[in-house]
Scaffold this active site. Sequence first.
Site, mmCIF file in Angstrom:
data_model
loop_
_atom_site.group_PDB
_atom_site.id
_atom_site.type_symbol
_atom_site.label_atom_id
_atom_site.label_comp_id
_atom_site.label_asym_id
_atom_site.label_seq_id
_atom_site.Cartn_x
_atom_site.Cartn_y
_atom_site.Cartn_z
ATOM 1 N N GLY A 115 0.818 -1.213 0.000
ATOM 2 C CA GLY A 115 0.000 0.000 0.000
ATOM 3 C C GLY A 115 0.853 1.264 0.000
ATOM 4 O O GLY A 115 0.379 2.353 0.365
ATOM 5 N N THR A 116 2.091 1.129 -0.468
ATOM 6 C CA THR A 116 3.016 2.271 -0.509
ATOM 7 C C THR A 116 2.450 3.415 -1.343
ATOM 8 O O THR A 116 2.524 4.584 -0.940
ATOM 9 C CB THR A 116 4.357 1.831 -1.151
ATOM 10 O OG1 THR A 116 4.654 0.499 -0.746
ATOM 11 C CG2 THR A 116 5.471 2.770 -0.806
ATOM 12 N N THR A 117 1.886 3.076 -2.504
ATOM 13 C CA THR A 117 1.369 4.102 -3.424
ATOM 14 C C THR A 117 0.292 4.926 -2.717
ATOM 15 O O THR A 117 0.280 6.164 -2.803
ATOM 16 C CB THR A 117 0.750 3.417 -4.666
ATOM 17 O OG1 THR A 117 1.653 2.420 -5.140
ATOM 18 C CG2 THR A 117 0.445 4.412 -5.756
ATOM 19 N N TRP A 118 -0.568 4.237 -2.027
ATOM 20 C CA TRP A 118 -1.673 4.893 -1.301
ATOM 21 C C TRP A 118 -1.101 5.794 -0.205
ATOM 22 O O TRP A 118 -1.488 6.970 -0.077
ATOM 23 C CB TRP A 118 -2.555 3.807 -0.702
ATOM 24 C CG TRP A 118 -3.886 4.258 -0.178
ATOM 25 C CD1 TRP A 118 -4.490 5.465 -0.368
ATOM 26 C CD2 TRP A 118 -4.784 3.469 0.617
ATOM 27 N NE1 TRP A 118 -5.714 5.479 0.271
ATOM 28 C CE2 TRP A 118 -5.919 4.266 0.874
ATOM 29 C CE3 TRP A 118 -4.750 2.166 1.123
ATOM 30 C CZ2 TRP A 118 -6.996 3.807 1.623
ATOM 31 C CZ3 TRP A 118 -5.827 1.711 1.869
ATOM 32 C CH2 TRP A 118 -6.941 2.526 2.116
ATOM 33 N N ARG A 133 -4.153 -2.562 -8.788
ATOM 34 C CA ARG A 133 -4.680 -3.847 -9.276
ATOM 35 C C ARG A 133 -6.116 -3.993 -8.781
ATOM 36 O O ARG A 133 -7.041 -3.622 -9.463
ATOM 37 C CB ARG A 133 -3.762 -4.991 -8.820
ATOM 38 C CG ARG A 133 -3.983 -6.313 -9.555
ATOM 39 C CD ARG A 133 -3.052 -7.402 -9.038
ATOM 40 N NE ARG A 133 -3.294 -7.694 -7.640
ATOM 41 C CZ ARG A 133 -4.089 -8.652 -7.173
ATOM 42 N NH1 ARG A 133 -4.716 -9.442 -8.018
ATOM 43 N NH2 ARG A 133 -4.252 -8.842 -5.872
ATOM 44 N N TYR A 151 -2.635 -1.460 6.360
ATOM 45 C CA TYR A 151 -3.460 -1.312 5.154
ATOM 46 C C TYR A 151 -4.935 -1.602 5.473
ATOM 47 O O TYR A 151 -5.823 -0.854 5.075
ATOM 48 C CB TYR A 151 -2.945 -2.292 4.093
ATOM 49 C CG TYR A 151 -3.640 -2.242 2.757
ATOM 50 C CD1 TYR A 151 -3.147 -1.445 1.723
ATOM 51 C CD2 TYR A 151 -4.780 -3.005 2.499
ATOM 52 C CE1 TYR A 151 -3.765 -1.414 0.480
ATOM 53 C CE2 TYR A 151 -5.413 -2.977 1.270
ATOM 54 C CZ TYR A 151 -4.903 -2.182 0.264
ATOM 55 O OH TYR A 151 -5.530 -2.154 -0.966
ATOM 56 N N GLY A 205 -6.830 -3.587 -4.980
ATOM 57 C CA GLY A 205 -6.974 -2.733 -3.801
ATOM 58 C C GLY A 205 -7.951 -3.272 -2.769
ATOM 59 O O GLY A 205 -8.731 -2.517 -2.197
ATOM 60 N N HIS A 235 12.343 1.215 1.244
ATOM 61 C CA HIS A 235 11.971 -0.175 1.520
ATOM 62 C C HIS A 235 13.000 -0.830 2.435
ATOM 63 O O HIS A 235 12.984 -2.046 2.615
ATOM 64 C CB HIS A 235 11.865 -0.983 0.221
ATOM 65 C CG HIS A 235 10.730 -0.599 -0.671
ATOM 66 N ND1 HIS A 235 9.435 -0.472 -0.221
ATOM 67 C CD2 HIS A 235 10.684 -0.328 -2.001
ATOM 68 C CE1 HIS A 235 8.653 -0.134 -1.239
ATOM 69 N NE2 HIS A 235 9.389 -0.041 -2.322
HETATM 70 P P1 A3P Z 1 -3.364 -5.369 -4.948
HETATM 71 O O1 A3P Z 1 -2.329 -5.941 -5.874
HETATM 72 O O2 A3P Z 1 -3.768 -6.353 -3.884
HETATM 73 O O3 A3P Z 1 -4.534 -4.809 -5.654
HETATM 74 P P2 A3P Z 1 2.415 -0.824 -3.337
HETATM 75 O O4 A3P Z 1 1.887 0.531 -3.572
HETATM 76 O O5 A3P Z 1 3.133 -0.994 -2.050
HETATM 77 O O6 A3P Z 1 3.149 -1.351 -4.527
HETATM 78 O O7 A3P Z 1 1.115 -1.762 -3.146
HETATM 79 C C1 A3P Z 1 0.262 -2.023 -4.233
HETATM 80 C C2 A3P Z 1 -1.054 -2.548 -3.686
HETATM 81 O O8 A3P Z 1 -1.805 -1.462 -3.128
HETATM 82 C C3 A3P Z 1 -1.904 -3.149 -4.790
HETATM 83 O O9 A3P Z 1 -2.683 -4.159 -4.152
HETATM 84 C C4 A3P Z 1 -2.735 -1.936 -5.203
HETATM 85 O O10 A3P Z 1 -3.900 -2.269 -5.907
HETATM 86 C C5 A3P Z 1 -3.034 -1.308 -3.842
HETATM 87 N N1 A3P Z 1 -3.365 0.124 -3.934
HETATM 88 C C6 A3P Z 1 -2.790 1.083 -4.699
HETATM 89 N N2 A3P Z 1 -3.367 2.268 -4.502
HETATM 90 C C7 A3P Z 1 -4.341 2.083 -3.586
HETATM 91 C C8 A3P Z 1 -5.314 2.946 -2.983
HETATM 92 N N3 A3P Z 1 -5.390 4.238 -3.283
HETATM 93 N N4 A3P Z 1 -6.145 2.405 -2.073
HETATM 94 C C9 A3P Z 1 -6.095 1.097 -1.755
HETATM 95 N N5 A3P Z 1 -5.206 0.221 -2.308
HETATM 96 C C10 A3P Z 1 -4.339 0.708 -3.200
#
Ligand code: A3P
Length: 307
Positions: A54-57, A269, A203, A271, A115
């Site tokens: 959930g890094t992006t979030w 993907r 998350y 989420g 990381h």
């Molecule tokens: P899934 O593959 O289970 O869908 P990271 O950002 O650390 O690479 O993590 C990616 C995961 O966070 C993916 O999970 C992605 O879909 C999910 N993700 C990205 N943005 C998000 C958001 N705004 N809210 C919730 N989940 C999110």
Amino acid sequence: LTLPAEKNFEGTKSLYLYKGTWVPVSLLRAVDSFQRHFIAQDTDIIVASMPKSGTTWLKALTFSVAKRHIYGPKESPLLTASPHALVPCFEVDLYMKDPQPNLDRAPPPRIFSSHSHFTNLPESIRNSKCKVVYICRNPLDQVVSYFQLVHKFKLHGTPLLSLDECFEKICRGVHVLGPFWDTVLGYWKASLERPDKVLFLKYEDLKEDIISNLKKIAEFLGIPFTEEEEKEGAIEEISRLCSFDNLRNLEVNKNGVLPSGAPNSSFFRKGKVGDWANYLSPSMAENYLKIVEEKLSGSGLTFRTSQ
Ligand code: A3P
């Protein structure tokens, strides 16, 4: 290289055990340079995580909270730039390009991501007043999210290891930037010992209640939402801006590509919490959870694997 080595999920021999972390060969130099050379400023904010947690979030949320006095949600740079472009990762972006990048030009608060395990962060991060916001995700969804990403890209056309082979490695902690339990425990303990330094988020909690977690982030950063902001709905606006559906549907995240070559869409993907059940057998899940629980026993850290 004389470090212990293992095959990664792509089946090439490319994970090296560096200071207790399984680092892909492509990142070794960057990880080493970052850990040796980065000098933190007291106003810095570091978003820390294991990949696919959930890094992006968290980057989008932290950026929106910390810079909200500069940009309102309607003019947020998140509308046209990936969270990864706005909050660059030390290991994957900055130190990969240049072993000693000049990062002093960014206006405070500088926001970066890492990381690295907590104990491997540069001393200046651990000893300065800068803040670390960590996000962890239940290990089953984390691993499935990672596995799906690797499958999607089939990097360099090399055949991938089977899910069973990957799982055998995961259960030994051999996966990109693992072991899972070491990284989460390091940040967990740091958050208990130094709650003003490390905020530990999950998350699953963010999915359940984003508003109170946004408040937590703002308070931790020393910039709590004012009553007026609350009345004006500023917290809800940030939560909407950073929601999965909103970010995923922005043009930049649908069709943009990061300088590293990764399509922005690859960070969005499903989420969801509990998607692992569509990929892992009950016995795989049970075995891995048992291992993780043993490693975390006595720490007080637990996970929710369904919403
Ligand atoms: P899934 O593959 O289970 O869908 P990271 O950002 O650390 O690479 O993590 C990616 C995961 O966070 C993916 O999970 C992605 O879909 C999910 N993700 C990205 N943005 C998000 C958001 N705004 N809210 C919730 N989940 C999110």
